[in-house]
Design an enzyme around this catalytic site. Structure first.
Site, mmCIF file in Angstrom:
data_model
loop_
_atom_site.group_PDB
_atom_site.id
_atom_site.type_symbol
_atom_site.label_atom_id
_atom_site.label_comp_id
_atom_site.label_asym_id
_atom_site.label_seq_id
_atom_site.Cartn_x
_atom_site.Cartn_y
_atom_site.Cartn_z
ATOM 1 N N ARG A 136 0.883 -1.315 0.043
ATOM 2 C CA ARG A 136 -0.061 0.051 -0.029
ATOM 3 C C ARG A 136 0.741 1.406 0.066
ATOM 4 N NH1 ARG A 136 -4.959 -0.997 2.487
ATOM 5 N NH2 ARG A 136 -3.822 -2.280 4.119
ATOM 6 N N TYR A 137 1.890 1.147 0.736
ATOM 7 C CA TYR A 137 2.891 2.387 0.772
ATOM 8 C C TYR A 137 4.304 2.075 0.427
ATOM 9 C CZ TYR A 137 -0.458 3.264 4.699
ATOM 10 O OH TYR A 137 -1.415 3.387 5.463
ATOM 11 N N ARG A 179 7.083 -0.380 2.502
ATOM 12 C CA ARG A 179 6.591 -1.393 3.368
ATOM 13 C C ARG A 179 5.701 -2.295 2.694
ATOM 14 N NH1 ARG A 179 5.392 3.565 4.954
ATOM 15 N NH2 ARG A 179 3.347 4.020 6.028
ATOM 16 N N CYS A 210 -6.360 -17.019 13.451
ATOM 17 C CA CYS A 210 -6.012 -16.307 14.699
ATOM 18 C C CYS A 210 -6.295 -17.085 15.913
ATOM 19 C CB CYS A 210 -6.883 -15.141 14.775
ATOM 20 S SG CYS A 210 -6.784 -13.965 13.533
ATOM 21 N N CYS A 212 -12.096 -11.863 16.881
ATOM 22 C CA CYS A 212 -12.710 -10.630 17.696
ATOM 23 C C CYS A 212 -13.885 -10.236 16.599
ATOM 24 C CB CYS A 212 -11.381 -9.620 17.361
ATOM 25 S SG CYS A 212 -9.960 -10.058 17.826
ATOM 26 N N CYS A 269 -13.340 -7.826 13.871
ATOM 27 C CA CYS A 269 -12.225 -7.777 13.164
ATOM 28 C C CYS A 269 -12.580 -7.274 11.850
ATOM 29 C CB CYS A 269 -11.959 -9.088 12.923
ATOM 30 S SG CYS A 269 -10.415 -9.545 11.774
ATOM 31 N N ARG A 287 -10.684 -7.775 8.969
ATOM 32 C CA ARG A 287 -10.427 -9.159 8.079
ATOM 33 C C ARG A 287 -11.374 -10.041 8.422
ATOM 34 N NH1 ARG A 287 -4.334 -7.874 8.306
ATOM 35 N NH2 ARG A 287 -4.202 -5.883 6.809
ATOM 36 N N ASP A 320 -13.072 0.083 11.938
ATOM 37 C CA ASP A 320 -13.372 -0.026 10.467
ATOM 38 C C ASP A 320 -14.702 -0.357 10.045
ATOM 39 O OD1 ASP A 320 -10.639 0.526 9.793
ATOM 40 O OD2 ASP A 320 -10.024 -1.359 10.430
ATOM 41 N N ASP A 357 -7.995 3.812 9.170
ATOM 42 C CA ASP A 357 -7.605 3.369 7.726
ATOM 43 C C ASP A 357 -8.650 3.805 7.020
ATOM 44 O OD1 ASP A 357 -5.320 1.614 6.916
ATOM 45 O OD2 ASP A 357 -5.911 0.615 9.207
ATOM 46 N N LYS A 416 -3.585 4.805 6.208
ATOM 47 C CA LYS A 416 -3.930 5.384 7.581
ATOM 48 C C LYS A 416 -3.844 6.952 7.384
ATOM 49 C CE LYS A 416 -2.703 1.570 10.371
ATOM 50 N NZ LYS A 416 -2.363 0.908 9.113
#
Ligand code: SF4
Length: 353
Positions: A91-92, A95, A104, A108, A111, A113, A274, A311, A318
């Protein structure tokens, strides 16, 4: 009753006293759509019979998740629009995310994702896909940092993790390897010498960003696990999500940030929730978030201040979204708001030439 293995079904939730029988049917419908897992460490933290328990709210499935609102998106932060090869999000410029696994230790309820993770999710990268992902990083000399996320990379065995970090260590232009994880808090027993050794990419800086949202998550076992990471020389950062009903309270946030710092974890990101499907019950307004984050300033040490970020939906990256402390004042001055809300003028520079 002490839980000795991870809860993965609604039946197990009911049997463990974490879900009333009357909610079984709706919870089954939620569990058909989104993964469920609660580790023994987390199950032991949940106050039975308290629907508003901040730990239960994060992990026990709820009927509200069945309602998807029009503004919610399957891929809220736009991972897929920035994925040049499987497992990589670029995305950047400097990185990439390396998503080695989509499993996981816990799932959560908020979440971001949630459509990708879980036993029915995108799984673990195949050896061929991992080769292609490492090849992509190798072929892009602008990539300075690799962030292992997913899923939770620390569910991988120490041997698998060591293989990945060794391959990253061999790429000269990669200087930093960062892991995003909930494991030290929700499965602290996994943080042993072998796993810690596997996090160290030889000749590179290793960072671990630890996800926790409520100070009650910092049990003695979690503190000990985080202490082992810090003692091993791994730089520790925090990440939290601002969640209605869980941590939208100045005292809770202050205790959470102080807890991190006391464990040598530098507060890093406070995420605005999100637009993930079925998560409206957790979302507060940005104005509410700004007020909560501003409330930390002055109240707790500068060490305890995370950056409040959103985000931007659609994959635009972000953006810091804390309320500004500087506005335009009279006569070229800036008006600066202090932590108590007082406003003070700061003069413009004078021409000394
Ligand atoms: S640990 Fe992270 S990726 Fe996994 S369910 Fe929670 S928020 Fe999602």
């Amino acid at each position: 009753m002490k839980q000795d293995r991870t809860i993965r079904t609604v039946g197990e939730l009911v049997a463990a006293g974490l879900l009333p029988e009357a909610q079984r049917e709706e919870a089954e419908r939620v569990a058909q759509r989104y993964a469920v897992a609660i580790t023994p460490a987390v199950a032991g933290l949940i106050e039975r019979g308290v629907a508003t328990d901040p730990i239960a709210l994060q992990f026990v499935p709820d009927a509200a998740e069945l309602e998807t609102r029009p503004e919610e998106r399957e891929d809220p932060i736009g991972d897929l629009t920035h994925s040049p090869v499987e497992g990589i999000v670029h995305r950047y410029p400097d990185r990439v995310l390396l998503k080695a696994v989509h499993v996981c230790p816990v799932y959560c309820r908020f979440c971001f994702r949630r459509e990708m993770v879980g036993p029915e999710g995108l799984g673990t990268l195949s050896p061929e896909a991992m080769d292609a992902a490492i090849g992509y990083i190798t072929d892009h000399p602008e990539i300075w940092e690799v962030i292992l996320t997913g899923g939770d990379p620390l569910v991988l065995s120490a041997r698998r993790l060591r293989e990945i970090t060794a391959r990253l260590a061999a790429i000269q232009h990669v200087k930093v390897v960062r892991f995003h994880t909930r494991v030290p808090v929700v499965a602290p027993e996994r943080i042993d010498d072998a796993l810690i050794g596997a996090l160290k990419a030889s000749g590179k800086a290793s960072y671990v960003a630890i996800h926790a949202n409520h100070p009650r998550e910092f049990t003695p076992a979690a503190q000990a696990a985080i202490g082992r990471l810090a003692d091993a020389g791994i730089v520790l950062l925090s990440q939290s999500v601002l969640l209605r009903g869980v941590n939208d309270d100045p005292d809770v946030l202050a205790a959470l940030m102080r807890g991190f710092v006391e464990m040598r974890v530098k507060p890093y990101y406070m995420h605005h929730p999100d637009l993930a499907p079925g998560t409206a019950q957790f979302r507060l307004s940005i104005a509410e978030g700004q007020a909560l984050v501003a409330g930390l300033r002055g109240r707790v040490s500068g060490l305890c201040q995370p950056t409040y970020v959103l985000d931007i939906p659609g994959g635009h990256g972000k953006a810091p979204i804390a309320a500004g402390n500087v506005t335009q004042g009279p006569d070229g001055c800036h008006a600066i708001t202090d932590w108590r809300g007082g406003v003070h003028l700061y003069p413009p520079p004078v021409d000394v030439a």
